[in-house]
Design an enzyme around this catalytic site. Structure first.
Site, mmCIF file in Angstrom:
data_model
loop_
_atom_site.group_PDB
_atom_site.id
_atom_site.type_symbol
_atom_site.label_atom_id
_atom_site.label_comp_id
_atom_site.label_asym_id
_atom_site.label_seq_id
_atom_site.Cartn_x
_atom_site.Cartn_y
_atom_site.Cartn_z
ATOM 1 C CG ASP A 512 -2.028 1.020 1.377
ATOM 2 O OD1 ASP A 512 -2.182 1.725 0.082
ATOM 3 O OD2 ASP A 512 -2.665 1.297 2.396
ATOM 4 C CD GLU A 515 -0.302 5.765 -4.009
ATOM 5 O OE1 GLU A 515 -1.055 4.710 -4.076
ATOM 6 O OE2 GLU A 515 0.094 6.030 -2.906
#
Length: 928
Positions: A512, A515
């Site tokens: 997770d 980005e």
């Protein structure tokens, strides 16, 4: 969308001076039509120019000009063909600014809140571009030089470009434009290298020399797929732009965004820059996929992939047209000619790589929440699921299992029993998956947290321009970020996971925040001023800065600067994680990642992020998962029942029914909200959810075979209807239904308070999955009964589905007898297949450790043919064959020539049970 402002006074106009742009007085001509090979005659252009100039002179004489004088050449460009010359989002575009770039300025009506679509500032037909100075043949295609003799308006224009064209296959064309003199950053992605030029391409390629442009046609239809003369090519160091016309308005892909499956071409800008934000319309989301698929008017399809990882936006306009804008790298295009959409996606994956074969258990039901609070509470949820005999294959934990939110730790008090929980899961044929973040806590006393200390010692973090680890803030507080572009980081990642696995033997990993996400912009010290953090042009990113809620673009990584590698961060972490799992477990890896990039299907699946417990979020999950099918990541799903907010029983029931048909099915919600696992609801809702999961588990052999075909050939698993019915225009915008493979149609309820649903059934015979009753559709929308306990499933004529008696885990299901469902077609071949192996070993197909069966029906004979067999096949039997659409009751049924008892229902379903046939054994059934 940007703002415009007029700083000059508008001259009042009499009503008689109004001239419709599309009327007789002004005839719009697109830039493409001015190309000599487009019009084919200079006379037509001259006539139009002459009439336009006449109108302009008359208006000047009569004083009927709307404000500042607009050059006649600008009036030649119709609104839909106006390509934006001033795309900056944060600038109020005035006429002076526009004309300083040599562009046309014509006001059009503003939309709400001062936003507008049609550009006020756009390129005139004669805006300077590159010229094709030379073009020579090569063994694989062509090489040319492009020269710009007048500078454009962005700094560091590159005056001479190299054009490489390779006719790679008969259905794949490769066009690359880069600096002719100096090397530039290129995406470090493994792509196929051809050694021979395609002999019979189904496309033709022409060039315009002045201005330079590419014209790509489909030979069979003459359709123009690309025409890049519609706007100038711009290639500066940090601004690369190329535009094209499109042959239709039916365009898909270009992720990751929350939108309908079919994109709107009504002045839509799609930004590609990985960002941590809850899925919201118009925002750039977690991943970047610069690939689109377009359906042509003929029903053919093609795809275009721009291999570029820099910040990017794609502007769509109703011409129809498209503009690529990126701020680095090169223009490296692959074009896939199909001609059908399934083939386009297969061809795309031949370049980026086919997806990994998941373990069988990955296709079961997964359960998670943030906020279990303890391993005992997690364990209790598992026990209750078992007590109600609700299928579950994997239990997950979110970040609350960690000690201080630090990777590779677990809370010694609240999660002390975590190792015992995992052991219990394994005893019951279940699996454990945990979350990991790439932000490594940096505030621990020296020597107390090995992951940070060791990474610091080896130099494995993203660094500032000063060469020190860049420090941001994520869940544990101050954090450094692992540099997965460094191969040494992969080894460090492996060592950390090995150490943790020795205590908690996890089976899969959920990566997770990759980005990468940062709770501050850039770093604790901000970002330096400079061309990387403040480039000449910033695409329309959320936050208006490349560093918004991520790290500085100037951060240094092993392979390049973060400016180039940002969109690759999740891919590189997924690659490291999959490799580590293989080395630790010696089995197929299971990885689910939030951030993604092309080729990621080789290493991980994806979930659609932090959605909300709302009906519209449930709907948006369908175009989301279908888009990722296009992107080569078939193992995809959304958080069932919604992550944030509080769900309702009705919403969660409907969502569990839909989620049972996500390729990746996980129920997950946030902390401080009521539980939403199936056991948390009333007996009626719980039963409906259980029934949906049992249906999924009965279909696991079919689903697993679809994943085999995805792994081997690049087929999609969840599939838009237009893939199977490309010439049925009614399917082109459908995104509230979808198919599994070519043959199982899912029609979920997506709104509250109803006990029916409308769905489109394309032309042909469809069978109710549950009963076998038939519907002969002419291609129509039908209203179907859908009480709360029911989701509509239909089997397409000509399909044969392998199913299985469901158990409460995939392991238990695998040992049960198979039931083969045959959906007869009065006009088409009826066939199906089954891939079977041990469900977890590496490279079973490549090693030959699998079984593969093909099922066929010819007239009234069903045949099972074993094309390959392994020892696993001896553990499974075929117990039942159900044949839908047998029009007359048989007098007898013969199994390999021997008579067998059977049943026949009034709805034309023939069933032969108690067969007890080994998968290794081919057989035939004949009904007379």
């Amino acid at each position: 969308m940007k703002s415009y402002q007029k700083l000059t006074t508008t001259v009042p106009q009499p009503a008689t001076c109004q001239v419709e742009e599309d009327g007789a007085a002004v005839t719009p001509i697109s830039r493409g039509k001015l190309a000599p090979w487009w019009v084919g005659s200079g006379l037509l252009v001259a006539v139009v120019l002459l009439s336009t100039v006449t109108v302009w002179v008359l208006r000047q004489v009569s004083g009927c000009w709307p404000g500042p004088v607009t050059p006649p050449k600008c009036l030649l460009v119709s609104e839909s063909h106006r390509f934006d010359c001033y795309p900056e989002q944060s600038v109020v575009v005035t006429q002076d600014l526009c004309e300083s770039r040599g562009c046309c300025f014509i006001e059009t009506p503003l939309l709400s809140e001062g936003k507008r679509g049609v550009p006020w500032c756009f390129y005139p037909p004669d805006f300077p571009s590159y010229s094709l100075d030379s073009l020579n043949e090569t063994d694989l295609g062509m090489v040319g030089l492009l020269v710009r003799r007048e500078k454009a308006y962005y700094p560091q224009d590159i005056e001479t470009l190299r054009l490489d064209v390779e006719f790679e296959t008969n259905t794949r064309l490769h066009i690359k434009i880069t600096d002719a003199a100096n090397p530039r950053y290129e995406v470090p992605l493994e792509v196929p290298r051809v050694t021979k030029k395609a002999e019979n391409p189904i496309y033709s390629l022409d060039f315009s020399r002045e201005p330079f442009g590419v014209l790509l046609r489909r030979r069979a239809t003459g359709a123009v797929l690309l025409n890049t003369t519609v706007a100038p090519l711009i290639f500066a160091d940090q601004f690369l732009q190329i535009s094209t016309s499109l042959p239709s308005k039916f365009l898909y892909g270009l992720g990751e965004h929350r939108s309908t499956l079919l994109h709107s071409l009504d002045w839509t800008t799609l930004t590609l820059w990985a960002r941590d934000v809850s899925p919201t319309e118009s925002f750039n989301l977690y991943g970047a996929h610069p690939f689109y698929l377009l359906m042509e008017e003929s029903g053919d399809a093609h795809g275009v992939f721009l291999l570029n990882s820099n910040a990017m936006e794609v502007a769509l306009q109703p011409a129809p047209g498209l503009t690529w804008r990126t701020i680095g790298g090169v223009l490296d295009f692959y074009i896939f000619l199909g001609p059908d959409p399934n083939m386009v996606i297969q061809q795309y994956q031949q370049v980026i790589g086919f997806p990994a074969m998941p373990p069988f258990w990955a296709l079961g039901f997964h359960l998670c929440r943030w906020g279990y609070g303890s391993s005992n509470e997690t364990w209790q949820t598992v026990r209750v699921m078992r007590n109600y005999q609700i299928p579950q294959d994997a239990q997950w934990n979110d970040i609350d299992y960690m000690d201080g939110y630090r990777d590779f730790t677990f809370d010694p008090q609240k999660f002390a029993s975590l190792p015992s929980l995992v052991e219990d899961l394994h005893r019951h044929g279940q699996h454990y998956v945990m979350i990991l973040d790439p932000g490594i806590s940096s505030t621990n006393p020296n020597g107390s947290y090995w992951p940070f200390d060791e990474a610091l010692r080896r130099g494995l973090f993203l660094n500032t321009t000063q060469g020190q680890p860049l420090i941001g803030q994520v869940w544990p507080g101050s954090t450094a970020f692992a540099d997965f572009s460094n191969p040494d980081t992969h080894q460090w990642w492996l060592e950390n996971l090995q150490q943790f696995h020795a205590h908690v033997p996890f089976d899969g990993l959920w990566i997770d925040m990759n980005e990468p996400s940062n709770f501050m912009d850039g770093s604790k010290d901000g970002c330096p001023t400079g061309e990387l953090d403040s480039p000449p042009y910033t695409p329309a990113v959320l936050g208006n800065s490349l560093s918004a809620k991520t790290v500085c673009a100037s951060a240094k990584q092993k392979a390049s600067v973060h400016y180039n590698l940002h969109n690759l961060y999740g891919l590189m972490e997924a690659k490291a994680t999959a490799s580590a799992l293989i080395q630790i477990r010696g089995k197929r890896p299971f990885v689910i990642s939030r951030s993604t990039f092309p080729s990621q299907g080789r290493y991980s699946g994806h979930w659609l992020g932090d959605n909300r417990s709302q009906w519209k979020d449930m709907y948006y999950s369908i175009p989301g998962l279908l888009s990722f099918s296009l992107f080569g990541i078939p193992l995809v799903g959304a958080d069932i029942c919604g992550f944030s907010g509080s769900t309702s029983e009705e919403l969660c029931t409907r969502w569990m029914q839909l989620g049972a048909f996500y390729p990746f099915a996980r129920n997950h919600n946030t902390q401080n909200e009521k539980a939403q696992d199936p056991t948390a609801f009333s007996p009626a809702a719980r039963t409906a959810m259980k029934d949906a999961l049992l249906t999924r588990y009965s279909l696991l052999p079919f689903l697993y075979t679809l994943f085999h075909r995805a792994h081997l050939h690049g087929d999609t698993v969840a599939r838009p209807l237009f893939f199977e019915f490309p010439r049925d225009e009614a399917t082109l915008g459908l995104d509230k239904q979808f198919l599994w493979g070519r043959s199982l149609l899912v029609t979920p309820v997506l709104e509250p308070g109803v006990d029916w649903v409308t769905g489109y059934l394309p032309r042909g015979m469809w069978y109710d999955f549950y009963t076998g009753s038939s519907v002969n559709s002419s291609g129509e929308i039908l209203k179907m009964s859908a009480p709360l306990e029911h989701i509509n499933l239909h089997v397409r004529e000509g399909a044969i589905l392998p199913t299985q008696k469901p158990g409460t885990t995939s392991e238990a299901t695998r040992g049960n007898p198979l039931r083969i469902i045959v959906a007869l077609s009065p006009s088409a071949p009826t066939w199906g297949d089954l891939f079977w192996d041990d469900g977890e070993s590496l490279d079973t197909f490549q090693r030959g450790s699998y079984s593969y069966l093909v099922f066929n029906v010819t007239q009234n004979i069903f045949t099972s043919t074993v094309l390959h067999a392994s020892t696993e096949a001896t553990k499974v039997t075929i117990g039942t064959v159900s044949i839908f659409g047998v029009r007359e009751q048989p007098s007898k049924v013969l199994l390999n020539g021997q008579e067998k008892p059977f049943s026949y229902l009034d709805n034309q379903v023939l069933t032969i049970s108690d067969l007890g046939l080994s998968l290794r054994q081919g057989f035939s059934l004949r009904w007379l």
